[in-house]
Design a protein around this motif. Structure first.
Motif, short mmCIF file in Angstrom:
data_model
loop_
_atom_site.label_atom_id
_atom_site.label_comp_id
_atom_site.label_asym_id
_atom_site.label_seq_id
_atom_site.Cartn_x
_atom_site.Cartn_y
_atom_site.Cartn_z
N GLY A 1 0.79 -1.23 0.00
CA GLY A 1 0.00 0.00 0.00
C GLY A 1 0.82 1.28 0.00
O GLY A 1 0.26 2.37 -0.11
N VAL A 2 2.13 1.19 0.13
CA VAL A 2 2.96 2.39 0.19
C VAL A 2 2.86 3.17 -1.12
O VAL A 2 3.04 2.62 -2.20
CB VAL A 2 4.44 2.04 0.50
N THR A 3 2.54 4.46 -0.99
CA THR A 3 2.46 5.34 -2.15
C THR A 3 3.46 6.49 -2.05
O THR A 3 3.73 7.15 -3.03
CB THR A 3 1.05 5.93 -2.32
N ASN A 4 3.98 6.73 -0.85
CA ASN A 4 4.86 7.87 -0.64
C ASN A 4 6.09 7.47 0.18
O ASN A 4 5.95 6.94 1.27
CB ASN A 4 4.11 8.99 0.08
N LEU A 5 7.27 7.72 -0.39
CA LEU A 5 8.54 7.53 0.32
C LEU A 5 9.18 8.90 0.46
O LEU A 5 9.46 9.57 -0.53
CB LEU A 5 9.48 6.61 -0.45
N GLY A 6 9.41 9.34 1.69
CA GLY A 6 9.95 10.66 1.93
C GLY A 6 11.42 10.81 1.58
O GLY A 6 12.13 9.83 1.31
#
Length: 148
Positions: free
Chosen positions: A93-98
């Motif tokens: 489900g990860v959509t954003n990696l900082g």
């Protein structure tokens, strides 16, 4: 023995500092012993949807991290400067990696970026000198400066 089994989830959740907002949990810190860590799907009955900036940073004893499918966002520097981190499994489900999310994790050897991630921020894997296997998801369309 039964009491021990009933208190285990509470003990595991006690390793995480977190905030709640809008019925979801953001992990903001880690106080556990390191080693292999699994991000729980829920804490106090609420879904864990994000890992905040700097949450696991500077944890030299962290060797493996596994996220469930409910985690959608991993904040900047969340796992930076974890020299013992060898394996990280990002949830589907990860959509954003900082920015600088795994920066300076010198022992990290491979990473699979889930299909939902559109961009990889700058310095995301900077200083990951053992990183030899990267699998990019189908939707990655931008990679920031010095990401690898």
């Amino acid at each position: 023995m039964l009491l021990l089994l009933l208190t285990l989830p509470a003990a595991v959740h006690a390793q995480f500092k977190y905030t709640t907002e809008g019925g979801t949990v953001t992990i903001t810190g880690y106080t556990g012993p390191g080693g292999a860590v699994t991000i729980p799907d829920t804490i106090d009955g609420l879904p864990v949807t994000s890992i905040g900036s700097w949450a696991f940073a500077y944890c030299p004893s962290l060797t493996n991290v596994t996220m469930g499918a409910g985690v959608t966002s991993v904040g900047g520097w969340a796992f930076a400067y974890c020299p013992g981190l060898v394996n990280a499994t990002l949830g589907a489900g990860v959509t954003n990696l900082g920015k600088s999310v795994f920066s300076e994790c010198a022992s990290l050897t491979s990473i699979v970026i889930p299909d939902g991630v559109v961009s990889i921020e700058s310095y995301a894997f900077h200083g990951c000198s053992s990183l030899t296997n990267v699998t990019l998801g189908t939707e990655v369309n931008s990679i920031g400066a010095l990401a690898f």
